[in-house]
Design an enzyme around this catalytic site. Structure first.
Site, PDB file in Angstrom:
ATOM      1  CD1 TRP A   6      80.850  33.562 -36.094  1.00 51.33           C
ATOM      2  CD2 TRP A   6      81.003  34.402 -34.025  1.00 51.33           C
ATOM      3  NE1 TRP A   6      80.548  34.903 -36.161  1.00 51.33           N
ATOM      4  CE2 TRP A   6      80.630  35.440 -34.912  1.00 51.33           C
ATOM      5  CE3 TRP A   6      81.164  34.700 -32.667  1.00 51.33           C
ATOM      6  CZ2 TRP A   6      80.407  36.749 -34.483  1.00 51.33           C
ATOM      7  CZ3 TRP A   6      80.947  35.998 -32.243  1.00 51.33           C
ATOM      8  CH2 TRP A   6      80.574  37.002 -33.142  1.00 51.33           C
ATOM      9  CG  ASP A   7      78.434  31.517 -38.562  1.00 52.35           C
ATOM     10  OD1 ASP A   7      79.653  31.694 -38.395  1.00 52.35           O
ATOM     11  OD2 ASP A   7      77.743  32.223 -39.330  1.00 52.35           O
ATOM     12  CD1 TRP A   8      82.766  31.665 -38.615  1.00 53.83           C
ATOM     13  CD2 TRP A   8      84.250  30.790 -37.191  1.00 53.83           C
ATOM     14  NE1 TRP A   8      83.304  32.695 -37.881  1.00 53.83           N
ATOM     15  CE2 TRP A   8      84.214  32.184 -36.999  1.00 53.83           C
ATOM     16  CE3 TRP A   8      85.102  30.027 -36.390  1.00 53.83           C
ATOM     17  CZ2 TRP A   8      85.004  32.836 -36.050  1.00 53.83           C
ATOM     18  CZ3 TRP A   8      85.890  30.681 -35.453  1.00 53.83           C
ATOM     19  CH2 TRP A   8      85.837  32.068 -35.287  1.00 53.83           C
ATOM     20  CG  ASN A  60      82.005  41.418 -38.520  1.00 56.77           C
ATOM     21  OD1 ASN A  60      82.314  41.409 -39.691  1.00 56.77           O
ATOM     22  ND2 ASN A  60      81.094  40.574 -38.016  1.00 56.77           N
ATOM     23  CD  GLU A  61      78.451  40.622 -40.665  1.00 58.43           C
ATOM     24  OE1 GLU A  61      78.833  40.149 -41.758  1.00 58.43           O
ATOM     25  OE2 GLU A  61      77.778  39.989 -39.827  1.00 58.43           O
ATOM     26  CD  GLU A  94      82.308  38.856 -43.225  1.00 56.50           C
ATOM     27  OE1 GLU A  94      82.608  39.478 -42.197  1.00 56.50           O
ATOM     28  OE2 GLU A  94      81.335  38.083 -43.291  1.00 56.50           O
TER      29      GLU A  94
END
Length: 820
Positions: A196-198, A474-475, A571
């Site tokens: 993921w981006d994190w 989510n999204e 968020e």
């Protein structure tokens, strides 16, 4: 190791009677039991001890085959593991007594992910979903003496590729900067395990939850749900027991024993005579009516106490009264409603009054939800249930006045302990189902396993007082409408799949099993308006409806005026670096600790992330590129910038309760999974960033909250999250210059605000001050009815423009003592 459940239960409760000892025997097949587990790869070049619960990365690290997976570049250096095929083999002993039971079930609470199982050389079943409990009838396969259970895992990366070739569903792959793997959306596996981006990619395999053999003769209670409704001065409690049996019919009786106040108990009994389905499952119910005088209300953190009451549900043999099976849970008495009604009822016929509200009413009180977003506690799922880690993170959330956490849809359904702890601490849970940032397939095989997943996890979690709302994904609504993955040309196809999955499959399951809670199809969305618009709204970010996710890396995030209105901010966030101390646990090479190093670039997964941080710092703080301590200061300044950004945005949302009826602020994100730049307020390992310290103030129940306007004035709000009003109070504004610790000017303003609301108190004109570079303002509250309220500050200009600051020459006290 095996144990007889009834005997243990009776001993623990001091109730040893003449019950049979053959109710249900549990053979523990985890590493704590009398089981020898081994792990090997396909070509048998690796053979090491295995662990259950466990996973291939943790076991290989324990055996010294690989180094610490979170060190250096080991996330990619160990990626070969995800491409190999692995086998867990367990050997355990069974006595003749164990073979005398009528029913023998192998129960796997969690298998990650695609696996084929054999017992004593015979195939017994397959798994394909890490979020599903698998139960296999193995009576014909077990034997006296040593038994061998073999679990053969496919490579998750290759399994995902095989399904994608057959049922391709966008996106194809994650961005290259993620250093991840493709097609996570094809597997019912923790989506973040492919990166993921994190966080890093660790596409693990393993038995990540407990594994047992259950032996019994008649029937067991697998799960219990509770449905609690308030009816005047009474609570109606409906209990549903989910039963499993070997017979076509279950006959006996259920009892429920509920603890109430004053150390009293309420008991009810109901006869059971139900026909089981072909798979041996059935349900039976019990109904209570309880006076509100014998139980106390459960409240979210900051609004009251969290009393929990023991509920014991037992299944008995009709003839002998033998207790066949028992379940213990704790329940709380509260009402939670997500209110979506005409906003003009609250805001009148104004621009803000268009659309619908979106707020949580708890025990008939509208509460502003303060909190954050929860990602998995560990990137390796078998380690994410560590109680010390969960305790530390949830206590940190509690201490920062958080009343809600959103369990994000790219992670896992958390452990029973996690939700129990949330019950105890009063932290409400917005629970996403585990679909995130992708389109998803809708073939029959995929939908069938999703059905099992949703049914099992709703039933498992439903009784928790902390569960507030379910969300389908989510999204994914905004991703489809916004063409994030190049789906525009096939919009109709993807919309059809979207509705088939979240509306036709998941929605009826949730609303049948848990009719008392709201199911939102997506987050963010326009809530009921999205549903009315066919589930894919033209603008899912409409500020007049539902919840929003908002990120803006190009504007000045310290300026509250950049943020759009929203009914509920579920968020929002900005990145920072973890501390140097935490980064040093991932590398011991000093050459890695500069902004352009290969190591730092590898750890930054957000495209352009370091540039955004640097630009945000430059707006307010002076950082010389040639400073020999540049990287050390960059880390510190990044945390200042993140904390100030989140302070400004969060206070804007809390202020907007007064004029937009914004009723929630859940920032992204609470925690971290490795030592890297991210949006978290708490670093991997538990160290608080500056953001979390700030959160203790900007989430304070009572807060004077000033906002610097575009015109240069200061609008001053008083925020009151208490159940009582604040009256006859006073807001004090002290004006300081940067050369003195004493105020150069003090003004006070009368203040009052109703309970559970926000109100603008005054506007302070400073636009015409000529010395704004030399001053700042401190705001505080004086009120006889308020025990504490943090001070708050306004800086009229960017901090780098401040005039009068001097080097403080601060030294530790012990150093001064030694010199003297």
């Amino acid at each position: 190791m095996s144990y007889v459940f009834c005997v243990l239960f009776l001993l623990f409760n001091g109730l040893l009677n003449n019950y049979s000892v053959h109710c249900i025997e549990i053979v523990d097949l985890t590493s704590n039991g009398n089981v020898i587990w081994s792990l090997g790869n396909k070509n048998k070049s690796i053979s090491v001890a295995g662990s259950v619960p466990g996973g291939v990365y943790t076991d290989l690290e324990k055996a010294g085959i690989i180094d610490n997976v979170l060190f250096g570049f080991n996330d990619v250096l160990t990626r070969w593991i995800a491409y190999d095929y692995w086998t867990y083999t367990g050997r355990f002993l069974l006595s003749q007594d164990s073979l005398n039971y009528n029913v023998t079930k192998l129960v796997l609470e969690g298998v990650d992910t695609v696996a084929f199982l054999e017992l004593n050389g015979s195939p017994i079943g397959t798994t394909e979903n890490m979020f599903v409990r698998y139960v296999f009838d193995v009576k014909q396969y077990i034997k006296v003496g040593e038994n061998e259970l073999t679990i053969n895992f496919l490579s998750p990366v290759e399994a995902a590729k095989v399904r994608s070739d057959k049922y391709f569903t966008a996106p194809n792959c994650v961005p290259d900067v993620y250093n991840g793997e493709c097609h996570a959306n094809q597997l019912r596996k923790m989506q973040a395990s492919f990166s993921w981006d994190w966080g890093p990619a660790f596409p693990s395999v393993g038995i990540w939850k407990p594994l047992t053999i259950e032996l019994y003769n008649e029937a067991i209670i697998r799960s219990v749900t509770t449905h609690i409704d308030k009816n005047g001065s009474l609570w109606d409690l409906k209990i549903v027991a989910y039963l499993e049996t070997r017979s076509t019919r279950i006959k006996g009786y259920l009892t429920a024993n509920l603890s109430v106040n004053a150390k009293q108990y309420v008991t009810i009994r109901n006869d059971v005579n139900v026909l089981a389905r072909d798979d041996g499952t059935a349900e039976a119910g019990l109904n209570f009516t309880i006076s509100e005088n014998v139980v106390s209300l459960w409240w979210p953190n900051g609004f009251g106490d969290q009393p929990l009451y023991d509920l014991k549900v037992s299944l008995h043999n009709q003839d002998s009264d033998e207790e066949l099976s028992v379940k213990h849970i704790k329940i709380g008495f509260r009402t939670v409603e997500l209110v979506e009604e005409d906003a003009s009822n609250i805001l009148g016929n104004t621009t803000a009054g268009n659309g619908l509200t979106f707020y949580f009413k708890v025990n008939d009180y509208p509460l502003f939800m303060k909190g954050s977003n929860w990602i998995p506690a560990n990137i390796l799922p078998e380690l994410g249930s560590d109680k010390n880690t969960i305790d530390d993170l949830l206590l940190a959330a509690r201490d920062a006045h958080m009343a809600m956490l959103r369990v994000w849809g790219g992670g896992i359904y958390e452990s029973d302990y996690f939700y129990q702890k949330c019950d105890e601490l009063g932290i409400l849970i917005w629970q996403d189902f585990l679909f995130a940032c992708s389109m998803y397939p809708a073939d029959a095989e995929f939908l069938n396993t999703v059905k099992q997943e949703i049914e099992q996890n709703v039933i498992r979690l439903q009784h928790h007082a902390s569960i507030a709302v379910w969300a389908g994904n989510n999204e994914n609504e905004v991703a489809l409408r916004g063409d994030w993955y190049g789906t525009k040309q096939q919009f109709d196809r993807y919309k059809e799949d979207y509705i088939k999955l979240y509306v036709h499959t998941i929605k009826p399951i949730v609303e049948t099993l848990d009719p008392g809670r709201r199911y939102l199809v997506s987050s963010p969305s326009n809530g009921r308006k999205s549903e009315e618009d066919g589930y894919i709204a033209e603008n899912p970010y409409d500020s007049n409806y539902g919840d929003t996710h908002y990120y803006n890396y190009f504007a000045d995030n310290w300026d509250a005026n950049i943020y759009p209105g929203t009914r509920f901010a579920s968020e929002y966030g900005f990145q920072s670096f973890p501390s140097a101390k935490t980064l040093q646990t991932a590398s011991n090479d000093q050459n890695d600790f500069h902004l352009d190093s290969k190591f730092i670039r590898h750890r930054q997964h957000s495209p352009g992330g370091n540039t955004y941080i640097k630009e945000q710092i430059a707006r307010h703080l002076h950082l010389d590129d040639n400073d020999p301590k540049y990287f050390e200061k960059f880390i510190f300044y990044s945390q200042i910038s993140q904390a100030m950004s989140m302070k400004s945005e969060t206070e804007y949302y809390r202020q907007s309760q007064s004029d937009w009826y914004t009723m929630g602020a859940l920032y992204w994100q609470l925690n971290d999974v490795w030592q890297a730049p991210s949006w978290s307020g708490i670093e991997y390992g538990g160290k608080w960033k500056m953001l979390h310290y700030f959160a203790m103030n900007f989430f304070s129940p009572v807060l004077v909250s000033p906002r610097l306007t575009l015109a240069g004035d200061i609008n001053v709000y008083l925020i009151n999250d208490r159940l009582v009003p604040i009256e006859d109070a006073k807001i004090v504004m002290d004006v300081f210059n940067w050369t003195s610790l004493e105020p150069i000017e003090t003004n006070s303003y009368p203040a009052s605000v109703a309970a559970l609301t926000t109100k603008k108190q005054t506007t302070v004109e400073i636009w015409d001050r000529e010395n704004k570079e030399e001053i700042f303002m401190r705001f505080s509250l004086k009120s006889d009815g308020v025990n504490s309220s943090p001070r708050n500050y306004v800086f009229p200009v960017s901090l780098k423009m401040a005039k009068g600051l001097r080097k403080p020459h601060i030294r530790p006290k012990n150093q001064l003592t030694q010199e003297n």
